[in-house]
Scaffold this active site. Structure first.
Site, PDB file in Angstrom:
ATOM      1  CB  ILE A 104     100.814  46.725  48.147  1.00  0.00           C
ATOM      2  CG1 ILE A 104     101.102  45.222  48.265  1.00  0.00           C
ATOM      3  CG2 ILE A 104      99.730  47.006  47.119  1.00  0.00           C
ATOM      4  CD1 ILE A 104      99.916  44.411  48.800  1.00  0.00           C
ATOM      5  CB  CYS A 105     103.045  44.972  44.490  1.00  0.00           C
ATOM      6  SG  CYS A 105     103.585  43.996  43.064  1.00  0.00           S
ATOM      7  N   GLY A 106     104.742  46.751  43.249  1.00  0.00           N
ATOM      8  CA  GLY A 106     105.511  47.658  42.405  1.00  0.00           C
ATOM      9  C   GLY A 106     105.394  49.112  42.777  1.00  0.00           C
TER      10      GLY A 106
END
Length: 206
Positions: A104-106
């Protein structure tokens, strides 16, 4: 090969975004899974929210065959250098072994740099965030809250999500691992994402 363990591994590193996997790990733990944290070393790390976490094991000790899933969260370091690249390489080992990975995300950018999104359907915060990594998977980007690529072309399943979708991320993890049946999974999502109080009865009744 797929992981048959009831242990899920959560990667931890300084500034990891602790809210992004709270729903995921809490409800896995409440459904019979053990969550173990994995760090580059056993030295405590500090989350983005200021919590100190003591890793249970080091990345060198992690074995895909001992795990049901590897979870990678966002962190500042995904976008500021190669410090977290070993976690992306560990994700490659999991996928090659047929054990799923959820990012998730970065962390999605880390997987993009490792080449792991080139041949798999995926999502992230926005498409141009991943495009900036120079990866070759832009045609497989999906504009969705969370995406599961089941690994039909070989390898383990891969879940990706953007930073604003921790509930959808958890939903995909529960579906992939079979934590809840379809009706209960839908109710869980409606309760935690939409604050639909009627879904609580479904969760309690199954």
């Amino acid at each position: 090969m797929t992981g048959s363990s009831r242990t899920v591994h959560l990667a931890v590193y300084d500034t990891f975004a602790d809210w992004e996997t709270g729903h995921t790990t809490a409800h896995l733990a409440r459904n019979g899974y053990t969550v173990r944290t994995v760090g580059l070393s056993r030295e405590p790390v500090t989350t983005m929210g200021g919590l100190r976490v003591q890793p249970d094991l080091t990345l060198d000790e992690l074995r895909a065959q001992d795990s049901a899933l590897l979870i990678l969260t966002g962190a500042d370091a995904w976008d500021t250098g190669d410090e977290l690249a070993p976690f992306a390489r560990a994700a490659r080992g999991f996928l090659d072994a047929g054990v799923p990975v959820a990012a998730i995300c970065g962390a999605t950018a880390g997987l993009a740099r490792e080449g792991l999104l080139d041949g798999r359907m995926h999502t992230s915060a926005v498409s141009f965030y991943l495009a900036a990594t120079g990866y070759a998977g832009g045609s497989r980007y999906v504009d969705a809250d969370a995406v599961t690529d089941t690994g039909a072309a070989g390898g383990g399943g891969l879940i990706t999500a953007g930073p604003t979708e921790p509930v959808a991320f958890a939903r995909e993890v529960f579906a992939l691992l079979g934590v809840y049946g379809p009706e209960k999974l839908d109710a869980w999502y409606r309760l935690f994402h939409d604050s639909d109080a009627s879904a609580y009865e479904v969760l309690q009744g199954e």
